[in-house]
Write an enzyme that holds these catalytic residues in place. Structure first.
Site, PDB file in Angstrom:
ATOM      1  N   CYS A   1     -13.422  -3.951  -7.655  1.00 20.77           N
ATOM      2  CA  CYS A   1     -13.323  -3.089  -8.850  1.00 20.77           C
ATOM      3  C   CYS A   1     -13.389  -3.882 -10.140  1.00 20.77           C
ATOM      4  O   CYS A   1     -13.860  -3.383 -11.149  1.00 20.77           O
ATOM      5  CB  CYS A   1     -12.039  -2.276  -8.798  1.00 20.77           C
ATOM      6  SG  CYS A   1     -10.578  -3.291  -8.615  1.00 20.77           S
TER       7      CYS A   1
ATOM      8  N   THR B   1     -13.877   6.986 -10.223  1.00 21.78           N
ATOM      9  CA  THR B   1     -13.483   7.850 -11.338  1.00 21.78           C
ATOM     10  C   THR B   1     -13.734   9.318 -10.976  1.00 21.78           C
ATOM     11  O   THR B   1     -12.925  10.186 -11.302  1.00 21.78           O
ATOM     12  CB  THR B   1     -14.266   7.431 -12.602  1.00 21.78           C
ATOM     13  OG1 THR B   1     -13.960   6.056 -12.853  1.00 21.78           O
ATOM     14  CG2 THR B   1     -13.879   8.249 -13.810  1.00 21.78           C
TER      15      THR B   1
ATOM     16  N   GLU C   1      -6.045   4.259 -10.222  1.00 20.89           N
ATOM     17  CA  GLU C   1      -6.659   2.929 -10.320  1.00 20.89           C
ATOM     18  C   GLU C   1      -8.142   3.122 -10.054  1.00 20.89           C
ATOM     19  O   GLU C   1      -8.568   3.213  -8.904  1.00 20.89           O
ATOM     20  CB  GLU C   1      -6.032   1.987  -9.272  1.00 20.89           C
ATOM     21  CG  GLU C   1      -4.564   1.682  -9.507  1.00 20.89           C
ATOM     22  CD  GLU C   1      -4.331   0.728 -10.673  1.00 20.89           C
ATOM     23  OE1 GLU C   1      -5.264   0.023 -11.095  1.00 20.89           O
ATOM     24  OE2 GLU C   1      -3.196   0.707 -11.182  1.00 20.89           O
TER      25      GLU C   1
ATOM     26  N   GLY D   1      -9.636   4.354  -6.315  1.00 24.55           N
ATOM     27  CA  GLY D   1     -10.993   4.743  -5.918  1.00 24.55           C
ATOM     28  C   GLY D   1     -11.835   5.058  -7.134  1.00 24.55           C
ATOM     29  O   GLY D   1     -11.540   4.602  -8.242  1.00 24.55           O
TER      30      GLY D   1
ATOM     31  N   VAL E   1     -13.650  10.831  -8.001  1.00 22.21           N
ATOM     32  CA  VAL E   1     -12.594  11.362  -7.124  1.00 22.21           C
ATOM     33  C   VAL E   1     -11.244  11.337  -7.845  1.00 22.21           C
ATOM     34  O   VAL E   1     -10.391  12.203  -7.632  1.00 22.21           O
ATOM     35  CB  VAL E   1     -12.554  10.601  -5.768  1.00 22.21           C
ATOM     36  CG1 VAL E   1     -11.424  11.110  -4.896  1.00 22.21           C
ATOM     37  CG2 VAL E   1     -13.884  10.750  -5.041  1.00 22.21           C
ATOM     38  N   GLY E   2     -11.073  10.384  -8.753  1.00 19.38           N
ATOM     39  CA  GLY E   2      -9.850  10.341  -9.562  1.00 19.38           C
ATOM     40  C   GLY E   2      -9.615  11.664 -10.282  1.00 19.38           C
ATOM     41  O   GLY E   2      -8.480  12.152 -10.367  1.00 19.38           O
TER      42      GLY E   2
HETATM   43  P1  NAD Z   1     -13.254   5.740  -1.197  1.00 18.07           P
HETATM   44  O1  NAD Z   1     -14.499   6.499  -0.889  1.00 18.07           O
HETATM   45  O2  NAD Z   1     -12.704   4.847  -0.192  1.00 18.07           O
HETATM   46  O3  NAD Z   1     -12.193   6.793  -1.700  1.00 18.07           O
HETATM   47  C1  NAD Z   1     -10.877   6.467  -2.038  1.00 18.07           C
HETATM   48  C2  NAD Z   1      -9.978   7.552  -1.509  1.00 18.07           C
HETATM   49  O4  NAD Z   1     -10.404   8.828  -1.965  1.00 18.07           O
HETATM   50  C3  NAD Z   1      -9.976   7.649   0.018  1.00 18.07           C
HETATM   51  O5  NAD Z   1      -8.657   7.810   0.485  1.00 18.07           O
HETATM   52  C4  NAD Z   1     -10.836   8.873   0.306  1.00 18.07           C
HETATM   53  O6  NAD Z   1     -10.474   9.504   1.480  1.00 18.07           O
HETATM   54  C5  NAD Z   1     -10.582   9.747  -0.889  1.00 18.07           C
HETATM   55  N1  NAD Z   1     -11.699  10.629  -1.221  1.00 18.07           N
HETATM   56  C6  NAD Z   1     -13.004  10.319  -1.264  1.00 18.07           C
HETATM   57  N2  NAD Z   1     -13.741  11.387  -1.633  1.00 18.07           N
HETATM   58  C7  NAD Z   1     -12.859  12.405  -1.846  1.00 18.07           C
HETATM   59  C8  NAD Z   1     -12.990  13.770  -2.268  1.00 18.07           C
HETATM   60  N3  NAD Z   1     -14.188  14.306  -2.558  1.00 18.07           N
HETATM   61  N4  NAD Z   1     -11.869  14.511  -2.378  1.00 18.07           N
HETATM   62  C9  NAD Z   1     -10.658  13.983  -2.113  1.00 18.07           C
HETATM   63  N5  NAD Z   1     -10.481  12.708  -1.712  1.00 18.07           N
HETATM   64  C10 NAD Z   1     -11.555  11.916  -1.584  1.00 18.07           C
HETATM   65  O7  NAD Z   1     -13.446   4.820  -2.411  1.00 18.07           O
HETATM   66  P2  NAD Z   1     -14.469   4.892  -3.568  1.00 18.07           P
HETATM   67  O8  NAD Z   1     -14.022   6.002  -4.435  1.00 18.07           O
HETATM   68  O9  NAD Z   1     -15.877   4.819  -3.140  1.00 18.07           O
HETATM   69  O10 NAD Z   1     -14.068   3.442  -4.178  1.00 18.07           O
HETATM   70  C11 NAD Z   1     -14.879   2.731  -4.973  1.00 18.07           C
HETATM   71  C12 NAD Z   1     -14.414   2.895  -6.395  1.00 18.07           C
HETATM   72  O11 NAD Z   1     -13.055   2.537  -6.480  1.00 18.07           O
HETATM   73  C13 NAD Z   1     -15.125   2.021  -7.389  1.00 18.07           C
HETATM   74  O12 NAD Z   1     -15.395   2.769  -8.535  1.00 18.07           O
HETATM   75  C14 NAD Z   1     -14.107   0.940  -7.709  1.00 18.07           C
HETATM   76  O13 NAD Z   1     -14.248   0.371  -8.975  1.00 18.07           O
HETATM   77  C15 NAD Z   1     -12.848   1.713  -7.580  1.00 18.07           C
HETATM   78  N6  NAD Z   1     -11.751   0.807  -7.282  1.00 18.07           N
HETATM   79  C16 NAD Z   1     -10.771   0.654  -8.180  1.00 18.07           C
HETATM   80  C17 NAD Z   1      -9.749  -0.232  -7.944  1.00 18.07           C
HETATM   81  C18 NAD Z   1      -8.653  -0.454  -8.934  1.00 18.07           C
HETATM   82  O14 NAD Z   1      -7.694  -1.119  -8.575  1.00 18.07           O
HETATM   83  N7  NAD Z   1      -8.730   0.051 -10.140  1.00 18.07           N
HETATM   84  C19 NAD Z   1      -9.731  -0.948  -6.758  1.00 18.07           C
HETATM   85  C20 NAD Z   1     -10.752  -0.749  -5.848  1.00 18.07           C
HETATM   86  C21 NAD Z   1     -11.742   0.150  -6.095  1.00 18.07           C
END
Ligand code: NAD
Length: 455
Positions: free
Chosen positions: A244, A190, A210, A188, A192-193
């Site tokens: 991504c 950065t 990731e 997801g 939330v990472g």
């Molecule tokens: P998302 O909103 O679907 O979140 C991913 C996960 O995080 C979900 O399970 C969600 O429930 C959880 N989450 C969201 N907000 C949270 C919070 N505040 N606290 C705890 N958990 C939380 O996905 P996203 O973050 O919008 O995804 C898009 C991003 O992901 C982009 O930056 C994209 O580049 C990146 N991405 C990376 C890869 C990779 O393989 N490196 C693949 C796909 C997407």
């Protein structure tokens, strides 16, 4: 909200029985996961269409086939991967057995993202299951239909105690992250990472992150634009740019920019017809929030192609922006949509300087027929991975690790890298009571003073 403590404990109890350790159990779960895909293809495609208006082609190739291929490859190699490795021995351990045993971590958490909601949730699960772990599976709530379907299907095919699925949004995930896991694999953003890593820190849980970022394309003056433009436009517009490793922006000379824009107009017509909005092959933006964010980017620089939007359908036309500034929002934030800005540089050295002045990207794309220039870019920049003269395909190349570096993530997966990610490599030395070995090593025992050290 469900009792996450109880769910994780149930998985922990199941792990303690040792049933996930055997080759037979792991193979059975993998076979069942493969059946899940084979028997529910139409439902999975329908869920992806509901979430992102994904075409059948993109769903099959970029979601289902990738998962099935990962399962098949893992099943073929599993026995080999599970075997303890025997590293080369030095003289000191000549008489001993030296091995690296492959231990599962225990109960791991896999959190998927919404953009490829099936693939990004279940491919890590393949490796985690293969490595003998119990897995708590958390799909992204943003891809509602896919998450619901994963929640329905997984318990029908996999051991329910070992592989629970948790559905929910931020409050549920926040609560879930308070539990102690033995490994966390997160895909997801950065932002939330950082939240996930901080939560993992509480229990000293190792993580793979990731994440995303801005993946640049360096486009050299010399390449065959007839092919390069097709590849770049395709890679940008798959999943409407919500990938991504989509090319985020292009770095090229002004002269190449002009040629690129002219060719891109032709290619877009060829791919999506005169009115891309009516093409069945263009996905929509996943949510209103994402749509509004992307719409703001259209105010940056000058629209050279596209620019049309329709909020009722969350449609954004394939758009190319020129004359953007590095400080513009579209050049600062990860775009994650069908908008492609071009920033002018005069040569590869300027491109390297520009790339290195920013966060490390998940992918770097180089379009060049000059091998020296390509090497220069590869060796003088840092990115999760590199694709030369094509887009996305480096992520599908068997044998290559996939992951980020710096702000684009930590750790890598795909194939054996996924198995290794979810495996603790346990260094093990086994000695016996052989009298020759004992006398060779006798120098270690005190009293030390009589052992005749020469310095
Ligand atoms: P998302 O909103 O679907 O979140 C991913 C996960 O995080 C979900 O399970 C969600 O429930 C959880 N989450 C969201 N907000 C949270 C919070 N505040 N606290 C705890 N958990 C939380 O996905 P996203 O973050 O919008 O995804 C898009 C991003 O992901 C982009 O930056 C994209 O580049 C990146 N991405 C990376 C890869 C990779 O393989 N490196 C693949 C796909 C997407």
């Amino acid at each position: 909200m469900a009792d996450y403590g109880a769910i994780v404990q149930r998985a922990r109890d199941a792990f303690s029985t040792g049933r996930t350790l055997s080759y037979e159990f792991r193979m059975k779960q993998l076979k069942n996961l493969l059946r899940l895909f084979e028997e529910n293809e139409l439902d999975l495609i329908a869920a992806l269409e509901a979430d992102l208006r994904k075409s059948k082609m993109e769903s099959c190739i970029l979601e289902l086939e990738i998962c099935k291929n990962e399962i098949r490859q893992t099943m073929i190699s599993l026995k080999d991967w599970m075997k303890p490795e025997k590293p080369e021995k030095t003289f000191v351990n000549m008489l001993d057995e030296v091995g690296i045993y492959k231990d599962p971590y225990g109960v791991v958490l896999v959190m998927g993202a919404w953009n490829y909601p099936v693939q990004l949730t279940l491919v890590p699960v393949v490796g985690a299951v293969a490595a003998g772990n119990c897995v708590v599976i958390k799909p992204s709530e943003i891809a509602t239909a896919s998450a619901k379907l994963i929640g329905e299907l997984v318990p029908k095919y996999l051991d329910q105690e070992c592989f629970p699925v948790i559905l929910g949004g931020i409050p549920e995930t926040t609560e879930l992250l308070k539990q102690k896991f033995d490994y966390i694999f997160y895909t997801g953003s950065t932002t939330v990472g950082k939240i996930v890593r901080a939560a993992a820190n509480e229990h000293l849980t190792p993580v793979t992150l990731e994440l995303g970022g801005k993946s640049p394309v360096y486009l050299d003056n010399s390449v065959n634009l007839n092919i390069a433009v097709k590849r770049i436009i395709w890679g940008k517009l798959v999943n409407a740019g919500q990938t991504c490793i989509a090319p985020d922006y292009i770095l090229c000379t002004r002269e190449t920019q002009e040629k690129f824009v002219a060719k891109a107009k032709e290619v877009l017509k060829e791919f999506y017809g005169p009115n891309p909005k009516s093409s069945p092959d263009l996905c929509r933006i996943v949510s209103d929030r994402q749509f509004q964010r992307l719409r703001e980017y259209l105010k940056c620089g000058k629209v050279a192609v596209g620019g049309e939007v329709d909020a009722s359908e969350r449609y954004i036309a394939p758009t190319i922006l020129v004359d953007v500034q590095p400080s513009d929002r579209v050049m600062q934030e990860e775009i994650f949509g069908p908008i492609l800005p071009i920033y002018n540089v005069d040569n590869a050295y300027e491109a390297i300087k520009f790339i290195n002045s920013r966060d490390k990207p998940l992918a770097l794309y180089i379009f060049s027929e000059n091998r020296k220039e390509t090497d220069l870019l590869i060796r003088n920049t840092s990115s999760g991975g590199v694709g030369v003269n094509d887009i996305l395909f480096h992520a599908a190349a068997e044998g290559l690790p996939f992951g980020g570096v710096g702000c684009s993530g930590m750790g890598a997966y795909h194939g054996k890298f996924t198995f290794d990610t979810f495996t603790h490599h346990k260094g093990t030395l086994i000695k016996d009571f052989n009298i020759i070995g004992e006398s060779l090593a006798a120098g270690r025992y005190p009293p030390y003073s009589e052992k005749g050290l020469t310095f």
